[in-house]
Design a protein around this motif. Structure first.
Motif, PDB file in Angstrom:
ATOM      1  N   TRP A 517      -7.385  16.301 -10.401  1.00 33.78           N
ATOM      2  CA  TRP A 517      -6.365  16.917 -11.248  1.00 33.78           C
ATOM      3  C   TRP A 517      -5.308  17.649 -10.443  1.00 33.78           C
ATOM      4  O   TRP A 517      -4.171  17.811 -10.913  1.00 33.78           O
ATOM      5  N   ARG A 520      -2.859  14.982  -9.945  1.00 35.66           N
ATOM      6  CA  ARG A 520      -2.124  14.723 -11.182  1.00 35.66           C
ATOM      7  C   ARG A 520      -1.121  15.830 -11.472  1.00 35.66           C
ATOM      8  O   ARG A 520       0.041  15.572 -11.825  1.00 35.66           O
ATOM      9  N   TYR A 521      -1.549  17.067 -11.346  1.00 36.39           N
ATOM     10  CA  TYR A 521      -0.650  18.176 -11.678  1.00 36.39           C
ATOM     11  C   TYR A 521       0.528  18.267 -10.712  1.00 36.39           C
ATOM     12  O   TYR A 521       1.653  18.575 -11.119  1.00 36.39           O
ATOM     13  N   GLU A 523       1.887  15.781  -9.114  1.00 39.25           N
ATOM     14  CA  GLU A 523       2.776  14.671  -9.461  1.00 39.25           C
ATOM     15  C   GLU A 523       3.480  14.938 -10.782  1.00 39.25           C
ATOM     16  O   GLU A 523       4.661  14.595 -10.948  1.00 39.25           O
ATOM     17  N   ARG A 524       2.784  15.551 -11.722  1.00 35.09           N
ATOM     18  CA  ARG A 524       3.394  15.880 -13.015  1.00 35.09           C
ATOM     19  C   ARG A 524       4.520  16.883 -12.825  1.00 35.09           C
ATOM     20  O   ARG A 524       5.588  16.773 -13.462  1.00 35.09           O
ATOM     21  N   GLY A 650      -5.587  10.601  -8.435  1.00 42.08           N
ATOM     22  CA  GLY A 650      -4.846  11.394  -9.406  1.00 42.08           C
ATOM     23  C   GLY A 650      -3.352  11.226  -9.265  1.00 42.08           C
ATOM     24  O   GLY A 650      -2.625  11.073 -10.259  1.00 42.08           O
ATOM     25  N   ARG A 651      -2.860  11.235  -8.039  1.00 40.27           N
ATOM     26  CA  ARG A 651      -1.414  11.078  -7.807  1.00 40.27           C
ATOM     27  C   ARG A 651      -0.946   9.706  -8.271  1.00 40.27           C
ATOM     28  O   ARG A 651       0.088   9.580  -8.948  1.00 40.27           O
ATOM     29  N   GLU A 654      -1.031   9.421 -12.167  1.00 35.57           N
ATOM     30  CA  GLU A 654       0.013  10.205 -12.821  1.00 35.57           C
ATOM     31  C   GLU A 654       1.390   9.608 -12.578  1.00 35.57           C
ATOM     32  O   GLU A 654       2.204   9.491 -13.504  1.00 35.57           O
ATOM     33  N   ARG A 655       1.665   9.208 -11.341  1.00 36.23           N
ATOM     34  CA  ARG A 655       2.979   8.633 -11.050  1.00 36.23           C
ATOM     35  C   ARG A 655       3.146   7.293 -11.751  1.00 36.23           C
ATOM     36  O   ARG A 655       4.224   6.981 -12.267  1.00 36.23           O
ATOM     37  N   GLN A 657       1.676   6.276 -14.609  1.00 34.95           N
ATOM     38  CA  GLN A 657       1.886   6.501 -16.031  1.00 34.95           C
ATOM     39  C   GLN A 657       3.275   7.058 -16.307  1.00 34.95           C
ATOM     40  O   GLN A 657       3.949   6.633 -17.262  1.00 34.95           O
ATOM     41  N   SER A 774      -4.243   4.931 -18.797  1.00 37.82           N
ATOM     42  CA  SER A 774      -4.978   5.996 -19.478  1.00 37.82           C
ATOM     43  C   SER A 774      -6.461   5.632 -19.582  1.00 37.82           C
ATOM     44  O   SER A 774      -7.340   6.475 -19.346  1.00 37.82           O
ATOM     45  N   SER A 777      -8.049   5.964 -16.174  1.00 36.30           N
ATOM     46  CA  SER A 777      -8.304   7.376 -15.882  1.00 36.30           C
ATOM     47  C   SER A 777      -9.574   7.854 -16.582  1.00 36.30           C
ATOM     48  O   SER A 777     -10.404   8.561 -15.992  1.00 36.30           O
TER      49      SER A 777
END
Length: 800
Positions: A517, A520-521, A523-524, A650-651, A654-655, A657, A774, A777
């Protein structure tokens, strides 16, 4: 500035009001301080401050911090290291160590009796009410001493020096003693600032103490030297940095209660490679919270069944559950009789005078002498984070005098400690500050050993009764000089030893989840920042708000970013904090520079909000620069094994999606004017487009580069390929075996992107990719990150 003669005379006049560590009663510098003062005085102007700055720089780069709790929140503060170190004469330290070792033997005998035969209660040496009503006497493990396992292995004793020059015991720390890691960091920082001084004084090293402690932990694990864990309450604990630092320094697994599960009588760690047994835990979590089944039922940070594993002997804790009973202030009132009954000796170190108000005559005495005594609780504070204050200091709030002995059971009266002072450089040069010393001891097969130094805390004012880092106090190093040169000691091992390169052990599922995460965060945050900059740039360039701006606003709203004036920064702040807070949970697993970079992003946005600066384009550009630095540090400095792979997963997810979702939104239906340029800007592919294509912008060429090109590191295809490559190296994935659902789904998506033509890539195609990512993930989470064995079993046989 260096201390000159005038400054020393001024200091001596101030220090004369109390017993001072450096200045003797006649005003002269004590002999064991003289070498340090001479060397400091010989330094040229500015040199001392430059060295102080060197220590501060090290602490900043290492990310050393402590949590300070406010009324509504907690804040991370830079570590407040002062100078110079507290110097204790070698002969005096030898005598003090003997008293500390004797006290450790006494405390060990007392704890063994309280959780064994309870002879001191049966014989009337200790009132039974101090055990029966004590919240730290844990009945689920009431007979644990009968197993013959040592209940104490690592303790701390808080000391203060009185006006007569004698050291006094202010309190014992046996629950989960804190400060040893900070003492080690203090030593590293002062050694970097004053390497010549520490060598000249032959200052005793700390590494040998920690090496012996680590060997003791592994010896507890048995001949196979099984993995050892450090059990923490988590990143909200005020000393969490120390937990993470010591785990890294000693090579231990940093574990939270949720990382553990008890199967039968055996404790196991939830890892990404299945459950792994663990036999030894260094407990830095208060006992109340350790087992919600048998101890504090409302605990959300413990492990159900932990008491059962302890009782069976399959799990050893350092220190044992229930050891916090030794921190009971009322026990100090019975120390002399207890020591005679248990070890047959008189204690060499006196304790602060204490009277238990459960006896009527004693209660009246305390009431009659209320002016010179301090009334406080008789029992330890329960269900509170392990703080940095001594038991005496935690009782500074005024208490109402009990009216009867029955009420007095819960109270003690204590003398108000008059603490000695030590020199600390302040704004006006050397200033005398009250000081306390926390000494640490560890036990192995040979007995108890004292750390040659300790954790000294100083008040922020000369007349402070309470020395607390929660209340603005500071810390200094502790030096024990020697007459002989000190040999270097390292936990790595002596030169010439044979070694074998080994891969790290199985990664705890919680750590993997946080790394996943974090990727993900981060990258978000980057995706939202790029979109915010794109929207702000078009606005500042004079574009009238149209369809493209409306679509960007909708996308940003999904990120939690409001494009109204003055509001985008708050959305970016929330995203930046999300990444920084997640990183704080796993600081021990990547470089301090990377963690500091994320916190600098938070500071950037906070400063922009405070200054009410409307330059959104400049702010977002600065954030993107910092995020690029974080990505580079994480990629270049982090050991590229299992943890790194989960962060990369995670990266990439996220990127991927975000790329698919943003492009789908921008080209849906009839693409608005500027949509293709916006796609290239969002994917940072404008320069690449000009190099790859010799035609004007078209939807097919832009989609080909941003979605299908496997060589464009910003394309959707690149993210899926990277995800497939990294996932293939995760635990449990073996070439030649029937691929599971996760691998099959990922392979199908990869083939779809490899075989697609730009003409067929529309919003429906991209929306399906978003759904596939998704699902991937979720599958990755279920396989590696979910803690429930049942959920994992269901996933393994789940429908496709």
């Amino acid at each position: 500035m260096p201390p000159d003669t005038v400054q020393l005379r001024r200091y001596a006049s101030l220090a004369a009001k109390s017993r001072d560590e450096m200045i003797a009663p006649g005003g002269a510098v004590r002999p064991h301080w003289t070498p340090l003062m001479r060397r400091l005085a010989a330094m040229p102007g500015g040199e001392v401050e430059r060295r102080f700055a060197s220590a501060r720089q090290y602490l900043s780069e290492a990310g050393v911090f402590h949590q300070v709790y406010g009324e509504e929140s907690e804040q991370s503060h830079d570590w407040p290291l002062g100078h110079p170190a507290l110097i204790i004469d070698r002969a005096e330290w030898t005598a003090l160590s003997a008293g500390l070792v004797q006290r450790a033997r006494f405390l060990e005998a007392l704890l063994t009796d309280l959780y064994g035969e309870r002879r001191v209660v049966a014989e009337g040496v200790l009132p039974g009410v101090l055990v029966g009503r004590n919240p730290e006497f844990l009945r689920p493990v009431a007979d644990q001493a009968r197993l013959g396992i040592p209940l104490l292995s690592f303790i701390a004793v808080d000391l203060g020096r009185g006006p007569d020059g004698r050291w006094w015991v202010l309190g014992d720390r046996t629950q989960a003693p804190s400060g040893a890691g900070f003492a080690l960091e203090n030593r590293v920082a002062t050694s970097k600032a004053f390497p010549d001084l520490s060598r000249a004084l032959n200052v005793e090293r700390l590494a040998g103490f920690f090496r012996n402690f680590r060997e003791m932990l592994f010896a507890l694990g048995g001949p196979e030297r099984s993995r050892i864990g450090l059990l923490t309450s988590g990143p909200h604990n005020e000393t969490y940095y120390e937990h993470a630092y010591l785990a890294r320094y000693l090579g231990l697994l940093l574990l939270e209660g949720g990382d553990l599960i008890v199967h039968g009588d055996r404790a196991e760690v939830r890892t990404v490679d299945g459950f792994q047994p663990i036999r030894v835990l260094w407990r830095r979590l208060d006992a109340d919270f350790c087992d919600p089944l048998e101890l504090f039922g409302a605990s959300r940070i413990g492990t159900p069944g932990l008491c059962r594993a302890v009782r069976s002997g399959a799990l050893s804790l350092v220190n044992a559950l229930g050891s916090g009973i030794l921190e009971t202030p009322a026990l100090l009132a019975f120390q002399k009789a207890l020591a005679k009954a248990l070890i047959g000796e008189e204690l060499k170190l006196p304790t602060i005078a204490t009277w238990w108000c459960g006896d009527e005559a004693v209660r009246r005495y305390v009431a009659e002498n209320a002016g010179r005594l301090q009334l406080g609780p008789a029992f330890p504070a329960t269900m509170a984070a392990a703080g940095d204050e001594t038991s005496a200091q935690r009782r500074s709030e005024p208490q109402a005098m009990p009216a009867t002995a029955r009420e007095g059971v819960a109270f003690v009266g204590q003398e108000i400690a008059a603490l000695s002072t030590t020199p600390v450089f302040g704004a006006s040069g050397l200033e005398p500050r009250p000081v306390t010393l926390r000494a640490f001891l560890m036990r192995d097969e040979e007995g108890w050993h004292v750390m040659p130094g300790g954790f000294a805390r100083v008040a922020d004012s000369r007349d402070a009764r309470v020395i607390s880092m929660q209340r603005g106090g500071g810390s200094i190093d502790v030096w024990i000089p020697s007459d002989q040169p000190i040999k270097p000691i390292s936990l790595i091992g002596p030169r010439g030893d044979r070694f074998a390169r080994r891969l790290p052990g199985a990664l705890p599922a919680r750590a993997a989840d946080n790394l996943f995460w974090l990727g993900r965060y981060a990258e978000r945050c980057e995706g939202a920042t790029r979109l915010t900059r794109l929207h702000a740039a078009r606005t500042t360039e004079g574009w009238a708000a149209g369809e493209l701006e409306a679509r960007l606003a909708v996308i940003l709203k999904d990120y939690g970013v409001d494009i109204d004036p003055g509001r985008p920064k708050r959305g970016l702040l929330a995203l930046a904090r999300q990444a920084a807070d997640t990183a704080s949970r796993i600081r021990e697993r990547f470089s301090p520079d990377a963690w500091r970079t994320l916190n600098e992003i938070v500071s950037l946005v906070l400063d922009a909000i405070a200054e009410d600066d409307q330059a959104t384009v400049e702010l977002t550009s600065a954030i993107l620069t910092q995020l690029s630095g974080f990505a580079g540090l994480a990629h270049e400095n982090m050991y590229q094994f299992t943890g790194w792979r989960f962060m990369q997963c995670g990266r990439a997810l996220e990127r991927g999606q975000a790329t698919a979702a943003v492009i789908s939104s921008l080209i849906a239906g009839e693409a608005p004017v500027g949509a293709l340029e916006a796609v290239l800007t969002f994917t940072d592919s404008s320069v690449t487009y000009r190099r790859r294509y010799s035609v004007d912008l078209s939807e097919e060429t832009v989609v080909d580069l941003a979605v299908l090109d496997p060589l464009n590191p910003r394309s959707l295809a690149f993210q899926v390929n990277r995800l497939a490559e990294v996932t293939s190296a995760l635990p449990g994935v073996h070439l030649g075996e029937t691929p599971d659902l996760l691998i099959r789904r990922l392979a199908r998506l990869r083939v779809r992107l490899q075989t697609a033509d730009a003409v067929e890539v529309d919003s429906a195609f991209l929306d399906r990719v978003v759904g596939d990512l998704s699902l991937i993930s979720d599958l990755l989470t279920q396989r590696y990150l979910l803690s429930s064995p049942r959920a994992r079993a269901e996933w393994l046989g789940g429908p496709e």
